[in-house]
Design a protein around this motif. Sequence first.
Motif, PDB file in Angstrom:
ATOM      1  N   ALA A   1     -93.099   9.251 -20.169  1.00 50.61           N
ATOM      2  CA  ALA A   1     -93.930   8.911 -19.222  1.00 50.61           C
ATOM      3  C   ALA A   1     -94.549   7.748 -19.705  1.00 50.61           C
ATOM      4  N   VAL A   2     -94.371   7.346 -18.659  1.00 52.26           N
ATOM      5  CA  VAL A   2     -95.328   5.577 -18.780  1.00 52.26           C
ATOM      6  C   VAL A   2     -95.771   5.415 -17.167  1.00 52.26           C
ATOM      7  N   SER A   3     -96.931   5.166 -17.247  1.00 50.58           N
ATOM      8  CA  SER A   3     -97.562   4.544 -15.904  1.00 50.58           C
ATOM      9  C   SER A   3     -96.802   3.406 -14.963  1.00 50.58           C
ATOM     10  N   ALA A   4     -96.110   3.610 -13.898  1.00 54.74           N
ATOM     11  CA  ALA A   4     -95.755   2.336 -13.313  1.00 54.74           C
ATOM     12  C   ALA A   4     -96.760   2.686 -11.866  1.00 54.74           C
ATOM     13  N   PRO A   5     -95.952   1.233 -11.007  1.00 55.12           N
ATOM     14  CA  PRO A   5     -96.489   0.986  -9.744  1.00 55.12           C
ATOM     15  C   PRO A   5     -96.369   2.515  -9.065  1.00 55.12           C
ATOM     16  N   ALA A   6     -95.276   3.322  -9.003  1.00 53.35           N
ATOM     17  CA  ALA A   6     -94.880   4.748  -8.473  1.00 53.35           C
ATOM     18  C   ALA A   6     -95.761   5.754  -8.675  1.00 53.35           C
ATOM     19  N   GLY A   7     -96.734   5.418  -9.713  1.00 52.66           N
ATOM     20  CA  GLY A   7     -97.728   6.808 -10.517  1.00 52.66           C
ATOM     21  C   GLY A   7     -97.260   6.626 -11.455  1.00 52.66           C
ATOM     22  N   VAL A   8     -96.444   7.761 -11.782  1.00 56.40           N
ATOM     23  CA  VAL A   8     -95.544   8.121 -13.326  1.00 56.40           C
ATOM     24  C   VAL A   8     -94.506   8.418 -13.530  1.00 56.40           C
ATOM     25  N   ASP A   9     -93.472   7.515 -14.021  1.00 52.99           N
ATOM     26  CA  ASP A   9     -92.383   7.402 -14.592  1.00 52.99           C
ATOM     27  C   ASP A   9     -92.151   8.408 -15.570  1.00 52.99           C
ATOM     28  N   ILE A  10     -91.099   9.915 -15.492  1.00 48.62           N
ATOM     29  CA  ILE A  10     -91.344  10.885 -16.398  1.00 48.62           C
ATOM     30  C   ILE A  10     -89.803  10.579 -16.496  1.00 48.62           C
ATOM     31  N   LYS A  11     -88.846  10.581 -17.748  1.00 49.27           N
ATOM     32  CA  LYS A  11     -87.886  11.192 -18.257  1.00 49.27           C
ATOM     33  C   LYS A  11     -88.124  11.554 -19.432  1.00 49.27           C
ATOM     34  N   LEU A  12     -87.433  12.684 -18.899  1.00 46.66           N
ATOM     35  CA  LEU A  12     -86.978  14.579 -19.621  1.00 46.66           C
ATOM     36  C   LEU A  12     -85.983  14.198 -20.848  1.00 46.66           C
ATOM     37  N   GLN A  13     -85.635  14.361 -21.598  1.00 47.63           N
ATOM     38  CA  GLN A  13     -83.953  14.378 -21.897  1.00 47.63           C
ATOM     39  C   GLN A  13     -83.754  15.881 -22.806  1.00 47.63           C
ATOM     40  N   ALA A  14     -82.920  16.854 -22.785  1.00 51.30           N
ATOM     41  CA  ALA A  14     -82.859  17.936 -23.855  1.00 51.30           C
ATOM     42  C   ALA A  14     -81.122  18.230 -23.547  1.00 51.30           C
ATOM     43  N   GLY A  15     -80.730  18.837 -25.544  1.00 52.81           N
ATOM     44  CA  GLY A  15     -79.599  18.938 -25.974  1.00 52.81           C
ATOM     45  C   GLY A  15     -79.162  20.245 -26.399  1.00 52.81           C
ATOM     46  N   LEU A  16     -78.209  20.785 -26.781  1.00 52.82           N
ATOM     47  CA  LEU A  16     -78.370  21.982 -27.566  1.00 52.82           C
ATOM     48  C   LEU A  16     -76.729  21.944 -27.695  1.00 52.82           C
ATOM     49  N   GLU A  17     -76.412  22.110 -28.934  1.00 49.68           N
ATOM     50  CA  GLU A  17     -75.048  21.984 -29.626  1.00 49.68           C
ATOM     51  C   GLU A  17     -74.970  22.831 -30.134  1.00 49.68           C
ATOM     52  N   LYS A  18     -73.622  23.697 -29.828  1.00 45.07           N
ATOM     53  CA  LYS A  18     -73.053  24.848 -30.532  1.00 45.07           C
ATOM     54  C   LYS A  18     -74.321  25.319 -31.053  1.00 45.07           C
ATOM     55  N   VAL A  19     -74.944  26.184 -30.403  1.00 41.44           N
ATOM     56  CA  VAL A  19     -76.151  27.351 -30.491  1.00 41.44           C
ATOM     57  C   VAL A  19     -75.034  28.549 -30.666  1.00 41.44           C
ATOM     58  N   ASN A  20     -75.774  29.555 -31.120  1.00 44.74           N
ATOM     59  CA  ASN A  20     -75.359  31.276 -30.724  1.00 44.74           C
ATOM     60  C   ASN A  20     -76.632  31.751 -30.361  1.00 44.74           C
ATOM     61  N   ILE A  21     -75.968  32.027 -29.039  1.00 40.39           N
ATOM     62  CA  ILE A  21     -76.712  32.715 -27.329  1.00 40.39           C
ATOM     63  C   ILE A  21     -77.758  34.364 -28.062  1.00 40.39           C
TER      64      ILE A  21
END
Length: 586
Positions: free
Chosen positions: A395-415
């Motif tokens: 999360a970064v302060s930006a002229p448009a307010g707050v700029d959000i980047k979210l990344q998530a990854g699961l690999e070969k998880v036994n559900i």
Amino acid sequence: MTRRTAILAFSLAVVIGLLLGLQSWDLALGRVERSAIAAVEEKTGFVVKGIERAEIALLPFPRISLSRVGFSQRDSALSGEAVRVRAHLRLLPLLTGRLSFDRIDLVAPQIDVSVAPGSDGVTEWLAAPLAELERLRSQSKIVVQGGSIFLRANGVIQSVVRDLSLVIDERSLNEPLDLAGSLTWRGVPTEVNLRWPMVGGSAKAALSVTSPLLKLRFDGTRSGPEEPVVNGLLALSSPSVPELLRWFGEDSRLASALGALTLSADLQLKPHEASFNNAIASLDGERLDGVIKLSEGAGGRAALSGTLAGATLDIGRLVNRLPIPAIDAADTGPLDLDAWTAREIDLRISVDAARLNGARLNDVATYLLIKKGRFETGLLRAGAYGGSVKTRLLAVSAPAGVDIKLQAGLEKVNIGQASSDIPQLGRLSGNGTFQLALDGAGRTFDEMLGSLTGRANLSVKQGELAGAAFSDLLRRAERNPAQALRDWRQGKTPFESLTANAGIAGGLLVLTEAQMNGQTYRFNLSGNASLRSRTLDMVASLASTSSALKLPFSLKGPVASPLFELETEAFVSPASGTAFPALLTR
């Protein structure tokens, strides 16, 4: 008392009386005042500004008492008034006609300490008064009884110390400052003991503090005349870190993640820096070892950095304590990133095992990186149920307010294994892979949700879906349509593959491809989900791989509890080609 002892005591009193009588005593008020003032100024470092009256008494022990004494330090960093100042006379100098004092009592003093505007730390507040004491060549024993200290910046009170009872031991040139006593600060009674060297070179330093919020002990040395360096062993404990920080005037949102803390370390104090080497920290009983540093960052902001490692850590407990606002489009309040980035932090933690809201992780490496206007955290690596997990939130302060980047990854998880710890996954099994990437910016949650763009991908192999028996439903629908609706929501549906790909834009998640395949069926899902309202509007079809039979479904309603229904109005018999909703709805 025996008769012999009484005679000896009487004889001694007579001798002392005779000696005193042989002196040319001038006990005029003027001399008493001058002598007392000179002694107080020499032995305390105070400049006496005024007194109401002076009195002398020789019995039961010689002393001079000054009433309503106004005083200040020479640099005016400290000033005040005492109801009474008692100067206890030394007997031997008195026998030779001189006034000398071995103890000075300040009774009910009201002391003003001038501090810099914006300063909120005890170290900053006490620096000037201690520096003045350090310049003294010698000092009498000073006893403060029932005093108060007012810390003022430009005349405005910043803090008040009450119920001050303090003993500062007598010292000569180059001897350390020793003090002990009790006080009440911000409503918390506290006991303090301090030994602080007043000369260069290597000398012993010690501090202990005991209060309901803090137990601290330090033993070490101070060296260096200009910019002293302090080294030694530190041990502290607190039942609540957030309450402890609030006691010191620090209201940190991130600190609310912490609970009880114990810490032991090799402490090194330098100007604007404190290093905790060989640190052993216990957070709610979970041990972490490593190195921690507190320093002055950019713009004078406090900065925390460190690397810690341990056996276990409940990450979910830490996160759940944070005052994280619910993501709600109806919340029109501005996003407040500044409150989360008030202090600089660069913290790395590695543990053998961790828990995150029920999920069990292993070989975990996590981090927290904060600078002014920038908040970043995530899992650099983590093993989970035979696979791996990675996450990143920026999360970064930006002229448009707050700029959000979210990344998530699961690999070969036994559900299936994960579902035993995460009830939300209880309907699904198989080996899965999941990827999520989101970007957005806004001043409020509504703006943020409306601006989100990104993608989500899910792939699961060789699993089962509980709560729907699709194969049985198709078989009954082909043989006896009137029985098709019975019990199809019970049982399980095995599948060979399940895939779902979605695009996200304008606050809407749109399924571009979603399919589940088994030996006798093919299930397709399409539609969208609103991120603002958290509702689903989707349709699905279940088709037989051995006939033309196709069953339509709808998936609508809140994400937390949507309705998954078979659309009987569109159900057509593969044999007759005619609709028969009446049969299905009996």
